[in-house]
Design a protein around this motif. Structure first.
Motif, short mmCIF file in Angstrom:
data_model
loop_
_atom_site.label_atom_id
_atom_site.label_comp_id
_atom_site.label_asym_id
_atom_site.label_seq_id
_atom_site.Cartn_x
_atom_site.Cartn_y
_atom_site.Cartn_z
N GLU A 280 0.98 -1.23 0.01
CA GLU A 280 0.06 0.02 0.17
C GLU A 280 0.90 1.20 -0.02
O GLU A 280 1.73 1.31 0.99
N ILE A 281 0.82 2.01 -1.14
CA ILE A 281 1.54 3.38 -1.06
C ILE A 281 1.04 4.26 0.06
O ILE A 281 -0.04 4.68 0.06
N PRO A 282 1.92 4.68 0.93
CA PRO A 282 1.72 5.68 2.07
C PRO A 282 1.50 7.02 1.45
O PRO A 282 2.07 7.59 0.60
N VAL A 283 0.54 7.61 2.13
CA VAL A 283 0.38 9.03 1.86
C VAL A 283 0.76 9.58 3.05
O VAL A 283 0.63 9.26 4.33
N VAL A 284 1.77 10.82 2.95
CA VAL A 284 2.45 11.62 4.21
C VAL A 284 1.80 13.00 4.18
O VAL A 284 1.76 13.67 3.02
#
Length: 161
Positions: free
Chosen positions: A152-156
């Motif tokens: 899952e691509i992290p959102v920062v």
């Protein structure tokens, strides 16, 4: 100039991160030399027709202690800036993401603004679910990158401090 829907052959090659790193170094140099007049818009892939704003993220290596700068696409969300740890759909999280987990207080540079102090945090699942469609609207290739990888691509979220 769009990207393929299917994961490109060779994306997992060890050469890809090295190429991305060199491209990033050129973009950082151009951005810094011109205070963002050059290098503050991403015009690759989905950004070809709709250029996407780019910031420079400073971060400290969690093991080395060395300082690094990475150009990233960003979304403004009120006073916050939102970035995506996509790394073009590669199988591993980018180094800048791991470095921010270790040292979340940092600075970013935006066009015409050399230093903005921020604190990084990973968006929680509900926040990510709300931000993701806006991020894909900003840069459609984020959706492709998510399909290309098993992580899952992290959102920062970069909050002002």
């Amino acid at each position: 100039m769009g990207l393929p829907d299917e994961k490109p052959a060779g994306l997992d090659s060890p050469l890809v991160p090295k190429v991305l790193k060199r491209v990033a170094q050129v973009q950082v140099a151009a951005f810094r030399a011109t205070n963002g007049r050059v290098g503050s818009r991403w015009r690759v892939g989905a950004g070809w027709r709709r250029p996407v704003p780019t910031l420079l993220l400073d971060h400290v290596g969690r093991r080395s202690g060395s300082r690094f700068t990475t150009p990233l696409l960003y979304l403004e969300d009120g006073p916050d800036l939102v970035v995506v740890a996509s790394q073009g759909g590669l199988p591993k999280h980018p180094q800048w993401y791991r470095n921010l987990l270790a040292q979340p207080d940092t600075v970013v540079a935006l066009r015409g603004e050399r230093v903005r102090r921020v604190r990084a945090r990973v968006a929680d699942p509900d926040e990510r679910a709300a931000l993701w469609p806006r991020l894909v609207e900003l840069y459609a290739d984020f959706d492709r990158y998510q399909r290309w990888t098993d992580r899952e691509i992290p959102v920062v979220v970069l909050e002002p401090r």
